[in-house]
Design a protein around this motif. Structure first.
Motif, short mmCIF file in Angstrom:
data_model
loop_
_atom_site.label_atom_id
_atom_site.label_comp_id
_atom_site.label_asym_id
_atom_site.label_seq_id
_atom_site.Cartn_x
_atom_site.Cartn_y
_atom_site.Cartn_z
N UNK A 43 0.83 -1.21 0.00
CA UNK A 43 0.00 0.00 0.00
C UNK A 43 0.87 1.26 0.00
N UNK A 44 1.99 1.21 0.70
CA UNK A 44 2.84 2.41 0.79
C UNK A 44 4.06 2.34 -0.13
N UNK A 45 4.45 1.13 -0.49
CA UNK A 45 5.60 0.97 -1.39
C UNK A 45 5.14 0.12 -2.57
N UNK A 46 4.66 0.74 -3.63
CA UNK A 46 3.94 0.01 -4.67
C UNK A 46 4.72 -1.12 -5.33
N UNK A 301 -7.11 -7.35 -12.43
CA UNK A 301 -6.21 -6.70 -13.40
C UNK A 301 -5.69 -5.38 -12.84
N UNK A 302 -6.61 -4.56 -12.30
CA UNK A 302 -6.21 -3.28 -11.71
C UNK A 302 -5.28 -3.51 -10.53
N UNK A 303 -5.56 -4.55 -9.75
CA UNK A 303 -4.80 -4.80 -8.53
C UNK A 303 -3.59 -5.71 -8.75
N UNK A 304 -3.30 -6.01 -10.02
CA UNK A 304 -2.07 -6.76 -10.32
C UNK A 304 -0.89 -5.92 -9.79
N UNK A 305 -0.88 -4.64 -10.10
CA UNK A 305 0.15 -3.71 -9.60
C UNK A 305 -0.56 -2.36 -9.41
N UNK A 307 -0.26 0.43 -7.57
CA UNK A 307 0.27 1.72 -7.08
C UNK A 307 -0.11 1.87 -5.60
N UNK A 308 0.08 3.07 -5.06
CA UNK A 308 -0.23 3.25 -3.63
C UNK A 308 -1.73 3.21 -3.39
N UNK A 309 -2.12 2.74 -2.22
CA UNK A 309 -3.54 2.69 -1.91
C UNK A 309 -3.75 2.71 -0.40
N UNK A 310 -4.99 3.00 -0.02
CA UNK A 310 -5.35 2.97 1.40
C UNK A 310 -5.82 1.56 1.73
N UNK A 311 -5.06 0.81 2.56
CA UNK A 311 -5.42 -0.59 2.79
C UNK A 311 -6.79 -0.78 3.44
N UNK A 312 -7.22 0.22 4.21
CA UNK A 312 -8.52 0.09 4.89
C UNK A 312 -9.67 0.22 3.91
#
Ligand SMILES: Cc1ncc(C[n+]2csc(CCOP(=O)(O)OP(=O)(O)O)c2C)c(N)n1
Length: 416
Positions: A43-46, A301-305, A307-312
């Motif tokens: 989430x913080x280090x893509x 597909x989007x979540x293959x890689x 980028x940064x995201x909010x895990x919650x």
């Protein structure tokens, strides 16, 4: 590394030797902790996310059952090996994954003795693992187990078939784990994917078969010489019962499956049963890409890689890109569509990278003039050349050159 004490088991594991001290009942908890750790870090280090989440149970089970690093685990591509990195001495520095002076993006023998082969290229794990299995017999390591872990997308690549073809004739005890999530980066395509979808054997049949082979082995009936004959007989019975030919068994590679690859206890049980079985064999496991993280399960597909995201919340933190130049692949994708609109002989061909090269832009508007051929770069080029030779004036081809650190992209328009 996450400090909070939600990681009661994971925080005690520095290497697979520590993992092997856990009881079988603790493994599902460890898998959950491992997943949580991967999500918080990525989430913080893509980096790559969905594939590693799906392969969590396979990772834990392999290091639990096999005596790594003496036994060899060979990952295909390596984008699904974050769990493997974390369990093999690299949890503390995982926050520097893919960073300068940090961890390599994919497994690399330069980085760890647990990384058996330089990864990045799809479809090469069977060949590499076969080489290691043969080497083990020819050097002083007859007891060494070698396991290749390959995805269904990578299994569509020509090199994987070449490896299978050789594995069927070369004496070896290779175990191939087919991690089948029905996805490449985009949806998996082609005949192999269809074949795997339809490939189904009855669970009772699988259990009886395991028991029968153990019994035959214990009685000394299942010798190396007799194995091929027994496999052929078994194939004939199974084909008659299921009215289906098994591609792998047709090549003298024993096939087991499909089983639930996200049930860690089941995977451990299976690996223990297959571990000392002679001859090449394939264990077919169904997994869910993005397993355990709802946004990734829904949109792999989007979540293959991602980028940064909010895990919650699962909200992707898209940077303000207004000041940045457009991405190379988007320029390619839009230009290709523009050219294709003005020239009806232009077609698009991509080896399993419609999103990666933005050919999906043309795909949406001109589905009949775009071809995702699966992970098959050699075929993509030659297929394009064939079309260019016979009537299609230009054929646009996208090629990925995978290297350990990154992927470079280029495209070719073949004039005719
Ligand atoms: C030769 C080659 N072509 C394309 C790629 C780009 N690529 C990386 S991962 C991937 C999909 C792999 O799918 P699969 O093997 O099913 O693994 P999954 O991510 O689904 O677990 C692709 C196409 C690559 N690494 N190497």
């Amino acid at each position: 590394m996450s400090n909070d004490n939600n990681f009661k088991l994971l925080s005690k594991i520095n290497s697979p030797a520590d993992l092997r001290k856990l009881s079988i009942d603790e493994l599902p908890i460890l898998c959950e902790e491992l997943r949580k750790d991967i999500i918080q870090e990525v989430a913080v280090n893509p980096g790559h996310l969905a594939s590693s989440l799906g392969a969590t149970e396979i990772t834990v089970a392999c290091h639990y059952v096999f005596n790594t690093p003496e036994d060899r685990i060979v990952w295909d591509v390596g984008h699904q090996a974050y769990g493997h990195k974390i369990l093999t001495h690299r949890r503390e520095c995982f926050c520097k994954n893919r960073k300068k002076d940090g961890l390599m993006p994919f497994p690399s023998p330069k980085e760890s003795e647990y990384d058996t082969f330089t990864c990045g290229h799809a479809s090469n794990s069977i060949s590499a693992a076969l080489g290691m299995a043969v080497a083990a017999k020819m050097t002083q390591h007859p007891e060494r187990h070698v396991v290749a872990i390959i995805g269904d997308g990578a299994m569509s690549g020509g090199l994987a078939f070449e490896g299978l073809n050789n594995a069927s004739s070369q004496p070896n005890d290779l175990l191939i784990i087919l991690n089948d999530n029905d996805m490449s980066i985009d949806r998996a395509v082609g005949g192999m994917q269809q074949y795997l979808l339809n490939l189904d054997t009855n669970e009772t049949y699988n259990r009886i078969r395991f028991k029968a082979s153990q019994w035959l082995h214990a009685k000394g009936i299942l010798t190396d010489e007799r194995r091929k004959g027994i496999i052929r007989l078994n194939n004939a019975i199974k084909s008659a019962l299921s009215q289906q030919q098994n591609l792998f068994e047709g090549m003298n590679i024993r096939y087991f499956g499909p089983f639930d690859g996200n049930d860690v206890k089941e995977v451990v049980r299976l690996l223990n049963q297959l571990k000392n079985m002679k001859g090449p064999k394939l264990l077919h496991l169904h997994t869910v890409k993005g397993k355990g993280y709802e946004p990734a399960e829904k949109s792999a597909t989007v979540w293959h890689a991602p980028g940064k995201f909010d895990p919650e919340t699962g909200k992707r933190l898209i940077q303000d890109e207004s000041y940045k130049p457009p991405k190379f692949q988007d320029v390619f994708g839009h230009t290709l569509l523009e050219l294709a609109k003005s020239n009806s002989r232009i077609v698009g061909v991509t080896p399993a990278m419609p999103t990666g090269c933005s050919m999906n832009i043309m795909m949406k508007e001109m589905g009949d003039r775009t071809f995702d051929v699966g992970i098959a770069e050699g075929h993509a080029m030659t297929f394009s050349a064939g079309m260019a030779k016979d009537g299609l004036q230009h054929s646009a081809t996208f090629i990925v050159h995978s290297r350990n650190a990154h992927t470079t992209i280029s495209f070719t328009i073949l004039p005719f």
